[in-house]
Design an enzyme around this catalytic site. Structure first.
Site, PDB file in Angstrom:
ATOM      1  N   ALA A   1       2.573  70.949  22.145  1.00 49.07           N
ATOM      2  CA  ALA A   1       3.205  71.150  20.843  1.00 49.07           C
ATOM      3  C   ALA A   1       2.893  69.993  19.763  1.00 49.07           C
ATOM      4  O   ALA A   1       3.848  68.989  20.058  1.00 49.07           O
ATOM      5  CB  ALA A   1       4.537  71.719  20.819  1.00 49.07           C
TER       6      ALA A   1
ATOM      7  N   ASP B   1      15.139  66.209  32.035  1.00 52.79           N
ATOM      8  CA  ASP B   1      14.625  65.326  31.050  1.00 52.79           C
ATOM      9  C   ASP B   1      13.250  64.860  31.229  1.00 52.79           C
ATOM     10  O   ASP B   1      13.074  64.225  31.964  1.00 52.79           O
ATOM     11  CB  ASP B   1      15.497  64.089  30.609  1.00 52.79           C
ATOM     12  CG  ASP B   1      15.017  63.079  29.498  1.00 52.79           C
ATOM     13  OD1 ASP B   1      14.088  63.487  29.087  1.00 52.79           O
ATOM     14  OD2 ASP B   1      15.766  62.463  29.279  1.00 52.79           O
ATOM     15  N   VAL B   2      12.276  65.547  30.548  1.00 53.55           N
ATOM     16  CA  VAL B   2      10.778  65.308  30.944  1.00 53.55           C
ATOM     17  C   VAL B   2      10.450  63.891  30.599  1.00 53.55           C
ATOM     18  O   VAL B   2       9.323  63.894  30.976  1.00 53.55           O
ATOM     19  CB  VAL B   2      10.067  66.402  30.219  1.00 53.55           C
ATOM     20  CG1 VAL B   2      10.303  67.857  30.651  1.00 53.55           C
ATOM     21  CG2 VAL B   2       9.969  66.274  28.812  1.00 53.55           C
TER      22      VAL B   2
ATOM     23  N   ASP C   1      14.515  72.025  30.318  1.00 52.69           N
ATOM     24  CA  ASP C   1      15.265  71.470  29.252  1.00 52.69           C
ATOM     25  C   ASP C   1      16.284  70.491  29.681  1.00 52.69           C
ATOM     26  O   ASP C   1      16.936  70.860  30.341  1.00 52.69           O
ATOM     27  CB  ASP C   1      15.791  72.730  28.395  1.00 52.69           C
ATOM     28  CG  ASP C   1      15.819  72.429  26.742  1.00 52.69           C
ATOM     29  OD1 ASP C   1      16.652  71.465  26.480  1.00 52.69           O
ATOM     30  OD2 ASP C   1      15.023  72.987  25.953  1.00 52.69           O
ATOM     31  N   ASN C   2      16.735  69.479  28.751  1.00 53.71           N
ATOM     32  CA  ASN C   2      17.692  68.537  28.963  1.00 53.71           C
ATOM     33  C   ASN C   2      18.928  69.064  28.041  1.00 53.71           C
ATOM     34  O   ASN C   2      19.883  68.528  28.034  1.00 53.71           O
ATOM     35  CB  ASN C   2      17.446  67.085  28.719  1.00 53.71           C
ATOM     36  CG  ASN C   2      17.198  67.036  27.300  1.00 53.71           C
ATOM     37  OD1 ASN C   2      17.139  67.751  26.416  1.00 53.71           O
ATOM     38  ND2 ASN C   2      16.695  65.630  26.948  1.00 53.71           N
TER      39      ASN C   2
ATOM     40  N   TYR D   1       8.906  60.600  14.925  1.00 54.72           N
ATOM     41  CA  TYR D   1       8.592  62.019  15.297  1.00 54.72           C
ATOM     42  C   TYR D   1       6.987  61.986  15.047  1.00 54.72           C
ATOM     43  O   TYR D   1       6.068  62.265  15.965  1.00 54.72           O
ATOM     44  CB  TYR D   1       9.205  63.130  14.611  1.00 54.72           C
ATOM     45  CG  TYR D   1       8.841  64.451  14.852  1.00 54.72           C
ATOM     46  CD1 TYR D   1       9.081  64.876  16.114  1.00 54.72           C
ATOM     47  CD2 TYR D   1       8.163  65.217  13.985  1.00 54.72           C
ATOM     48  CE1 TYR D   1       8.935  66.342  16.440  1.00 54.72           C
ATOM     49  CE2 TYR D   1       8.037  66.663  14.187  1.00 54.72           C
ATOM     50  CZ  TYR D   1       8.200  67.073  15.412  1.00 54.72           C
ATOM     51  OH  TYR D   1       8.072  68.513  15.730  1.00 54.72           O
TER      52      TYR D   1
ATOM     53  N   ARG E   1      17.536  71.635   9.053  1.00 54.52           N
ATOM     54  CA  ARG E   1      16.540  72.371   8.135  1.00 54.52           C
ATOM     55  C   ARG E   1      16.689  73.359   6.988  1.00 54.52           C
ATOM     56  O   ARG E   1      17.831  73.833   7.071  1.00 54.52           O
ATOM     57  CB  ARG E   1      15.524  72.811   9.093  1.00 54.52           C
ATOM     58  CG  ARG E   1      14.647  71.785   9.794  1.00 54.52           C
ATOM     59  CD  ARG E   1      13.415  72.323  10.690  1.00 54.52           C
ATOM     60  NE  ARG E   1      14.049  72.639  12.069  1.00 54.52           N
ATOM     61  CZ  ARG E   1      13.294  72.830  13.242  1.00 54.52           C
ATOM     62  NH1 ARG E   1      11.986  72.360  12.849  1.00 54.52           N
ATOM     63  NH2 ARG E   1      13.656  73.235  14.206  1.00 54.52           N
TER      64      ARG E   1
END
Ligand code: UDP
Length: 320
Positions: free
Chosen positions: A117, A59-60, A34-35, A148, A189
């Site tokens: 995902a 960071d992937v 995870d970043n 997104y 959200r």
């Protein structure tokens, strides 16, 4: 037999941290990555003493290296709430595109099975209701949510290309609105916004007239579905979510009842391209995975509220 080893990107996020716990519980060795841009190390702090758990702060979207064998990869790294991807649109596009490409490459190098995902957002503002996997969607590519939606659509295309061209074992889950403990209070959200507002005694902000619908799935149901999909032999996209549909106004009223708050509802303008309705058709998941949600909304909301209440005033403020 030696334990299977799984890489979970976005491992410090809401869904990622629940997945780390689940796979440790099932006897896997878990590498979380995870970043920490939208993830929170506090979500996985309790896992650090476990010798089967490792964490890489990375960071992937940049080249991903993991030493040693990997049997499975779950790619869950991405900002996932509308205000997050409005704030960091380029990173959102990069993690869904470049990040996915890096992880597909890693999966190929390790001969690992990869599950990515995806999201109900790939259906955009849907003209078909409920949404089944055969619907191609109604997405505005250049609107604020496009960063997104299109990154996730690209992700699906790239994943299927690796599946067809490289014969890589791939899985695609299309996740509908999911909630539960460890959502970020300030991620914008509906559920964390409403609970935070109720706890602080502020008005609940309903966008538009509140007639838009969503269908909320409790996190433990989603995690079970993802686990089954990963271990299945099905390589086409599968919807996972809870088909119980509710308007956002009714949802705000449910939160008011649950929290015993006397806050008023305040109506605000509707975000651009906010989908008017959303409800998963889960017949495929029922058939292929023998899966359906078990936790109803009253139980799920009670668990989630208990989590936020237990954080205490200081952490509630810090997580703002
Ligand atoms: N929403 C709202 N008030 C808020 C946050 C969200 O009325 O403070 C609405 C939002 O416009 C959308 C729905 O709740 O129609 C669900 O929004 P969320 O951001 O949770 O997820 P989405 O399904 O839009 O990705």
């Amino acid at each position: 037999m030696s334990k299977k080893r799984i890489l979970i990107t976005g491992g410090a996020g809401f869904l990622g941290s629940h997945l780390c716990e689940h796979f440790l519980f099932k006897g896997y060795r878990v590498v979380a990555m995870d970043n920490l841009i939208t993830g929170d190390i506090r979500n996985i702090e309790h896992l650090f003493p476990n010798p089967d758990f490792e964490f890489y702060h990375h960071d992937v979207s940049k080249f991903v290296h993991v030493a040693g064998p990997l049997d499975y990869i779950l790619h869950f790294a991405s900002p996932a709430s509308p205000i997050d991807y409005l704030k960091i649109p380029i990173q959102t596009l990069k993690v869904g595109s470049l990040g996915t490409h890096n992880l597909l490459g890693l999966a190929l190098a390790k001969r690992a099975r990869i599950l990515v995902a995806s999201t109900s957002e790939i259906y955009g503002d849907p003209l078909v209701h409920p949404q089944s996997e055969s619907y191609w969607g109604n997405v505005n590519p250049i609107g604020p949510r496009g960063v997104y939606d299109e990154a996730k659509r690209f992700q699906e295309a790239m994943t299927m290309a690796y599946n067809r061209y490289h014969k890589l074992e791939t899985r695609i889950v299309r996740i509908f609105n999911t909630y539960g403990p460890r959502m970020r209070l300030n991620d914008g959200r509906a559920l964390p916004a409403f609970i935070g507002q109720a706890l602080r005694g502020e008005p609940l902000t309903v966008f538009g007239d509140g007639s838009q619908t969503r269908s909320f799935c409790y996190v433990s149901d989603l995690v079970e579905g993802i686990y089954r999909l990963l271990l299945s032999d099905f390589d086409q996209p599968v919807n996972l979510g809870n088909p119980s549909e509710i308007t956002i106004k009714e949802f705000a009223e449910e939160i008011l009842r649950l929290t015993g708050s006397d806050s008023p509802i305040e109506y605000k303008s509707l975000p651009v391209d906010d989908p008017k309705q959303r409800k998963p058709d889960i017949s495929l998941a029922k058939k292929i995975l023998d899966w359906e949600p078990k936790v109803d909304r009253s139980q799920g909301l009670a668990n989630t509220y208990a989590y936020f209440k237990a954080l205490g005033p200081q952490e509630l403020r810090e997580r703002q």
